[in-house]
Design a protein around this motif. Structure first.
Motif, PDB file in Angstrom:
ATOM      1  N   ASP A   1      -3.470  21.945   7.117  1.00  0.00           N
ATOM      2  CA  ASP A   1      -3.075  20.682   7.794  1.00  0.00           C
ATOM      3  C   ASP A   1      -3.721  19.320   7.156  1.00  0.00           C
ATOM      4  N   VAL A   2      -5.122  19.543   7.115  1.00  0.00           N
ATOM      5  CA  VAL A   2      -5.779  18.499   6.450  1.00  0.00           C
ATOM      6  C   VAL A   2      -5.266  18.237   5.021  1.00  0.00           C
ATOM      7  N   PHE A   3      -5.103  19.187   4.178  1.00  0.00           N
ATOM      8  CA  PHE A   3      -4.544  19.033   2.825  1.00  0.00           C
ATOM      9  C   PHE A   3      -3.235  18.398   2.935  1.00  0.00           C
ATOM     10  N   ALA A   4      -2.210  18.749   3.737  1.00  0.00           N
ATOM     11  CA  ALA A   4      -1.096  18.103   3.977  1.00  0.00           C
ATOM     12  C   ALA A   4      -1.147  16.468   4.262  1.00  0.00           C
ATOM     13  N   SER A   5      -2.282  16.291   5.088  1.00  0.00           N
ATOM     14  CA  SER A   5      -2.291  14.829   5.326  1.00  0.00           C
ATOM     15  C   SER A   5      -3.114  13.965   4.317  1.00  0.00           C
ATOM     16  N   GLU A   6      -3.730  14.639   3.408  1.00  0.00           N
ATOM     17  CA  GLU A   6      -4.110  14.126   2.415  1.00  0.00           C
ATOM     18  C   GLU A   6      -3.148  13.550   1.372  1.00  0.00           C
ATOM     19  N   LEU A   7      -2.104  14.280   1.299  1.00  0.00           N
ATOM     20  CA  LEU A   7      -0.891  13.765   0.714  1.00  0.00           C
ATOM     21  C   LEU A   7       0.223  13.004   1.177  1.00  0.00           C
ATOM     22  N   TYR A   8       0.251  13.222   2.748  1.00  0.00           N
ATOM     23  CA  TYR A   8       1.322  12.721   3.598  1.00  0.00           C
ATOM     24  C   TYR A   8       0.914  11.936   4.880  1.00  0.00           C
ATOM     25  N   GLY A   9      -0.489  11.655   5.064  1.00  0.00           N
ATOM     26  CA  GLY A   9      -0.802  10.975   6.056  1.00  0.00           C
ATOM     27  C   GLY A   9      -0.703  11.694   7.442  1.00  0.00           C
ATOM     28  N   ASP A  10      -0.488  11.066   8.402  1.00  0.00           N
ATOM     29  CA  ASP A  10      -0.430  11.727   9.668  1.00  0.00           C
ATOM     30  C   ASP A  10       0.581  12.774   9.891  1.00  0.00           C
ATOM     31  N   SER A  11       1.663  12.654   9.074  1.00  0.00           N
ATOM     32  CA  SER A  11       2.822  13.815   9.089  1.00  0.00           C
ATOM     33  C   SER A  11       2.537  14.864   8.732  1.00  0.00           C
ATOM     34  N   GLY A  12       0.995  14.898   7.979  1.00  0.00           N
ATOM     35  CA  GLY A  12       0.682  16.300   7.578  1.00  0.00           C
ATOM     36  C   GLY A  12       0.426  16.960   8.514  1.00  0.00           C
ATOM     37  N   TYR A  13       0.019  16.953   9.746  1.00  0.00           N
ATOM     38  CA  TYR A  13      -0.261  17.631  10.966  1.00  0.00           C
ATOM     39  C   TYR A  13       0.757  18.334  11.401  1.00  0.00           C
ATOM     40  N   THR A  14       0.676  19.261  11.718  1.00  0.00           N
ATOM     41  CA  THR A  14       1.814  20.253  12.277  1.00  0.00           C
ATOM     42  C   THR A  14       2.153  19.796  13.577  1.00  0.00           C
ATOM     43  N   HIS A  15       3.744  19.659  13.915  1.00  0.00           N
ATOM     44  CA  HIS A  15       4.116  18.714  14.808  1.00  0.00           C
ATOM     45  C   HIS A  15       3.977  19.368  16.037  1.00  0.00           C
ATOM     46  N   PHE A  16       4.003  20.556  16.299  1.00  0.00           N
ATOM     47  CA  PHE A  16       4.080  21.270  17.493  1.00  0.00           C
ATOM     48  C   PHE A  16       2.788  21.388  18.241  1.00  0.00           C
ATOM     49  N   VAL A  17       1.734  20.636  17.858  1.00  0.00           N
ATOM     50  CA  VAL A  17       0.334  20.542  18.104  1.00  0.00           C
ATOM     51  C   VAL A  17       0.397  19.268  19.128  1.00  0.00           C
ATOM     52  N   SER A  18       0.145  18.972  20.331  1.00  0.00           N
ATOM     53  CA  SER A  18       0.167  17.999  20.985  1.00  0.00           C
ATOM     54  C   SER A  18      -0.869  17.056  20.677  1.00  0.00           C
ATOM     55  N   GLU A  19      -1.044  15.472  20.825  1.00  0.00           N
ATOM     56  CA  GLU A  19      -2.084  14.872  20.539  1.00  0.00           C
ATOM     57  C   GLU A  19      -3.194  15.144  21.419  1.00  0.00           C
ATOM     58  N   GLN A  20      -3.144  15.436  22.721  1.00  0.00           N
ATOM     59  CA  GLN A  20      -3.864  15.675  23.612  1.00  0.00           C
ATOM     60  C   GLN A  20      -4.866  16.878  23.055  1.00  0.00           C
ATOM     61  N   THR A  21      -4.048  18.070  22.634  1.00  0.00           N
ATOM     62  CA  THR A  21      -4.750  19.297  22.076  1.00  0.00           C
ATOM     63  C   THR A  21      -5.646  18.941  21.066  1.00  0.00           C
ATOM     64  N   ARG A  22      -5.125  17.837  20.113  1.00  0.00           N
ATOM     65  CA  ARG A  22      -5.808  17.655  18.894  1.00  0.00           C
ATOM     66  C   ARG A  22      -7.136  17.056  19.244  1.00  0.00           C
ATOM     67  N   THR A  23      -7.489  16.425  20.230  1.00  0.00           N
ATOM     68  CA  THR A  23      -8.498  15.600  20.562  1.00  0.00           C
ATOM     69  C   THR A  23      -9.523  16.258  21.988  1.00  0.00           C
ATOM     70  N   ASP A  24      -9.052  17.249  22.366  1.00  0.00           N
ATOM     71  CA  ASP A  24      -9.328  17.833  23.424  1.00  0.00           C
ATOM     72  C   ASP A  24     -10.747  18.609  23.192  1.00  0.00           C
ATOM     73  N   ASP A  25     -11.909  18.352  23.464  1.00  0.00           N
ATOM     74  CA  ASP A  25     -13.198  18.746  23.317  1.00  0.00           C
ATOM     75  C   ASP A  25     -13.152  20.240  23.837  1.00  0.00           C
ATOM     76  N   ALA A  26     -12.599  20.506  24.953  1.00  0.00           N
ATOM     77  CA  ALA A  26     -12.659  21.694  25.840  1.00  0.00           C
ATOM     78  C   ALA A  26     -11.827  22.696  24.851  1.00  0.00           C
TER      79      ALA A  26
END
Length: 305
Positions: free
Chosen positions: A189-214
């Motif tokens: 995912d980070v490799f894809a983001s290095e090439l294509y920005g935020d759209s590199g991150y897999t879209h079925f992962v919610s923003e809440q899940t991405r940032t949730d410390d728990a």
């Protein structure tokens, strides 16, 4: 190296226009160039079963809806875009690691099953597999989000392919850990983001899940788990675990992707090494650097040999 992109648009058109009794063999024919993915299974597999296991379209389903999906992929120039993205990704990986060997690639893009609720709702029209050297299978339903991300989807799987090709990390089914799978998804995912920005991150992962410390802390407790039957829950989440008959562990969809991306970004910040440069970096190195910085010291996955 060469990229062989199967002309699945023509084959799928043929399948949708064929008689019902002819369709299973045509599906097998479409998948035949991918049979080498299963070279380690005596006698191979029935590729019609592989098609279904990858959420492939039901050839006996609503032909009009499938035809609309196929038209959307053709209109979006999906095959050319994927090939161009793979070429871009290969160039980036080779620039990051001079002398890196990239295998010849056989790539199959197919329509997914729009009647499968898990495929359409939980993973939002995307199932990709690139973990076996030389082969990439992409199963999609052409929602606007999927069409927007075609390039990122392709290079995500490319990163997996290079990681697990000869000379890279060995995926041993009997010893591989959740940590390896989590880190590999994060790297891709980070490799894809290095090439294509935020759209590199897999879209079925919610923003809440991405940032949730728990979520991150929970995934970290499973990094040493071995046994691939348990990976679905830790990486893809409880809904996928239930689909495959595995035990849920209390994680949302895509939790392992979210945790992996945070781990890899932390490693990149600490070392200056990009995901492109880290395609074959051992998971233990990444975890031992990143986890203490994330306040998760002591949670490390076993070294892979």
């Amino acid at each position: 190296m060469t990229i062989s992109l199967i002309d699945s648009a023509s084959v799928m058109t043929h399948i949708l226009n064929a008689t019902p009794e002819a369709r299973p063999d045509l599906v097998r024919e479409m998948w035949a160039p991918m049979a080498g993915m299963y070279h380690f299974i005596p006698g191979g597999l029935d590729m019609a079963d592989v098609h279904r296991q990858n959420f492939g379209f039901d050839a006996d389903a609503n032909a009009d809806r499938l035809g609309e999906g196929l038209d959307a992929l053709i209109t979006a120039d999906a095959w050319r875009r994927i090939e161009a993205a793979l070429e871009t990704g290969i160039a980036a990986l080779k620039a990051a690691t001079p002398g890196l060997a990239v295998p010849d690639l056989t790539v199959l893009l197919i329509l997914g099953d729009p009647s499968n609720d898990h495929f359409m709702t939980e993973v939002q029209g995307l199932s990709g597999f690139g973990g076996i050297s030389g082969y990439i299978a992409l199963t999609v339903w052409p929602t606007p989000r999927v069409l927007d991300r075609l390039e990122a989807i392709a290079v995500h799987e490319l990163h997996h392919n290079v990681r697990y090709s000869p000379g890279g990390v060995v995926w041993n089914p009997s010893t591989v850990t959740v940590g390896e799978h989590v880190v590999s998804e994060g790297l891709a995912d980070v490799f894809a983001s290095e090439l294509y920005g935020d759209s590199g991150y897999t879209h079925f992962v919610s923003e809440q899940t991405r940032t949730d410390d728990a979520v991150l802390a929970k995934v970290a407790t499973g990094l040493d788990v071995t046994g691939m039957q348990d990976f679905a829950a830790w990486v893809l989440g409880d809904a996928t675990a239930r689909l495959f008959g595995a035990e849920p562990v209390g994680l949302p969809t895509g939790a392992g992707y979210a945790a992996g991306a945070r781990i890899v970004r932390e490693y990149r910040e600490a070392t200056g090494r990009t995901a492109a440069q880290s395609a074959r970096t051992p998971t233990a190195d990444i975890l031992s650097t990143a986890l203490p910085r994330l306040g998760l010291a002591g949670m490390t996955a076993a070294e892979h040999h």
